[in-house]
Design a protein around this motif. Structure first.
Motif, PDB file in Angstrom:
ATOM      1  N   GLN A 147      31.415  74.467 -11.456  1.00 45.27           N
ATOM      2  CA  GLN A 147      31.637  75.248  -9.810  1.00 45.27           C
ATOM      3  C   GLN A 147      31.179  74.496  -9.020  1.00 45.27           C
ATOM      4  N   LEU A 148      29.613  74.182  -9.145  1.00 43.97           N
ATOM      5  CA  LEU A 148      29.364  72.742  -8.406  1.00 43.97           C
ATOM      6  C   LEU A 148      29.875  71.689  -8.077  1.00 43.97           C
ATOM      7  N   ARG A 149      30.266  70.897  -9.543  1.00 40.28           N
ATOM      8  CA  ARG A 149      30.747  70.172  -9.201  1.00 40.28           C
ATOM      9  C   ARG A 149      32.292  70.363  -8.116  1.00 40.28           C
ATOM     10  N   LYS A 150      33.209  71.392  -8.521  1.00 43.83           N
ATOM     11  CA  LYS A 150      34.914  71.847  -8.283  1.00 43.83           C
ATOM     12  C   LYS A 150      34.318  72.106  -7.017  1.00 43.83           C
ATOM     13  N   LYS A 151      33.355  72.514  -6.299  1.00 42.55           N
ATOM     14  CA  LYS A 151      33.015  72.420  -4.948  1.00 42.55           C
ATOM     15  C   LYS A 151      32.717  71.253  -4.120  1.00 42.55           C
ATOM     16  N   ALA A 152      31.890  70.677  -4.922  1.00 43.95           N
ATOM     17  CA  ALA A 152      31.557  69.024  -3.840  1.00 43.95           C
ATOM     18  C   ALA A 152      32.569  68.281  -3.956  1.00 43.95           C
ATOM     19  N   GLU A 153      33.163  68.490  -4.610  1.00 46.17           N
ATOM     20  CA  GLU A 153      34.389  67.751  -4.695  1.00 46.17           C
ATOM     21  C   GLU A 153      35.653  67.762  -3.627  1.00 46.17           C
ATOM     22  N   GLU A 154      35.785  68.950  -3.913  1.00 46.53           N
ATOM     23  CA  GLU A 154      36.929  70.024  -3.205  1.00 46.53           C
ATOM     24  C   GLU A 154      36.555  69.336  -1.178  1.00 46.53           C
ATOM     25  N   ARG A 155      34.791  69.385  -0.869  1.00 50.57           N
ATOM     26  CA  ARG A 155      34.385  69.535  -0.017  1.00 50.57           C
ATOM     27  C   ARG A 155      34.255  67.900   0.194  1.00 50.57           C
ATOM     28  N   GLY A 156      35.021  66.954  -0.565  1.00 48.77           N
ATOM     29  CA  GLY A 156      34.675  65.161  -0.211  1.00 48.77           C
ATOM     30  C   GLY A 156      33.429  64.660   0.134  1.00 48.77           C
ATOM     31  N   LEU A 157      32.279  65.707  -0.370  1.00 45.12           N
ATOM     32  CA  LEU A 157      30.710  64.746  -0.490  1.00 45.12           C
ATOM     33  C   LEU A 157      31.251  64.020  -1.749  1.00 45.12           C
ATOM     34  N   PRO A 158      30.153  62.611  -1.670  1.00 47.62           N
ATOM     35  CA  PRO A 158      29.965  61.566  -2.663  1.00 47.62           C
ATOM     36  C   PRO A 158      28.658  62.461  -3.489  1.00 47.62           C
ATOM     37  N   ILE A 159      29.679  62.859  -4.343  1.00 45.62           N
ATOM     38  CA  ILE A 159      27.842  63.328  -5.146  1.00 45.62           C
ATOM     39  C   ILE A 159      28.540  63.302  -6.488  1.00 45.62           C
ATOM     40  N   ILE A 160      27.694  62.395  -7.175  1.00 43.72           N
ATOM     41  CA  ILE A 160      27.359  62.145  -8.739  1.00 43.72           C
ATOM     42  C   ILE A 160      26.620  63.355  -9.583  1.00 43.72           C
ATOM     43  N   PHE A 161      26.869  64.311  -9.944  1.00 46.29           N
ATOM     44  CA  PHE A 161      25.995  65.393 -11.238  1.00 46.29           C
ATOM     45  C   PHE A 161      26.231  64.715 -12.724  1.00 46.29           C
ATOM     46  N   LYS A 162      24.853  64.473 -12.890  1.00 47.00           N
ATOM     47  CA  LYS A 162      24.159  64.115 -14.180  1.00 47.00           C
ATOM     48  C   LYS A 162      22.935  65.859 -14.503  1.00 47.00           C
ATOM     49  N   GLY A 163      23.464  65.760 -15.828  1.00 48.69           N
ATOM     50  CA  GLY A 163      22.829  67.225 -16.664  1.00 48.69           C
ATOM     51  C   GLY A 163      22.362  66.572 -18.131  1.00 48.69           C
TER      52      GLY A 163
END
Length: 146
Positions: A18-34
């Motif tokens: 959900q967080l990845r999708k919302k960041a992508e929808e907002r166009g935020l330049p974030i790479i997520f790892k976990g």
């Protein structure tokens, strides 16, 4: 500027997706790892790499070695760590990951519901930001990226 964000916390629901999708929808330049999000793979990885173990304790130990290696590498590379504490599960790994982020000097965004305010008060004081929702954590990252 692009951020590498390590997502620590329970793996029993889809909060990371959900967080990845919302960041992508907002166009935020974030790479997520976990952590490994496939719970069965996470539990089996020790035997997959090191071979059959003599019992469940050794199986868990072997898996933990490899999962801890993954966590340490990605957390060291991370610009910021988000640690999510939910209501439903015991959060031992989340607490350990949050403590590791603090020890490494990594900026920490702690996500916890209001009901966990008291048991997490000391950890919250060590985080840079404490919020109650994943959306608030994402808003904090968006602000950093302005």
């Amino acid at each position: 500027m692009e951020l590498l964000v390590y997502l620590a916390g329970q793996i029993h629901d889809d909060w990371r997706e959900q967080l990845r999708k919302k960041a992508e929808e907002r166009g935020l330049p974030i790479i997520f790892k976990g952590p490994q999000e496939d719970h069965d793979r996470s539990d089996a990885i020790g035997e997959l790499i090191k071979g059959k173990q003599p019992n469940a304790v050794y199986r868990d130990h072997a898996a933990s070695e490899l999962n801890n290696l993954r966590t340490r590498i990605w957390m060291q590379k991370a610009d910021v760590v988000i640690a999510l504490f939910g209501e439903k599960y015991r959060q031992w790994n989340t607490a350990m990951d949050a403590a590791m982020a603090i020890q490494m000097g990594k900026p920490l965004i702690l996500v916890r519901p209001e009901s966990l305010h008291h048991p997490l008060k000391e950890l919250s004081q060590r985080a840079q930001v404490t919020v109650e929702t994943v959306d608030q954590a994402l808003d904090a990252l968006a602000y950093v990226l302005e």
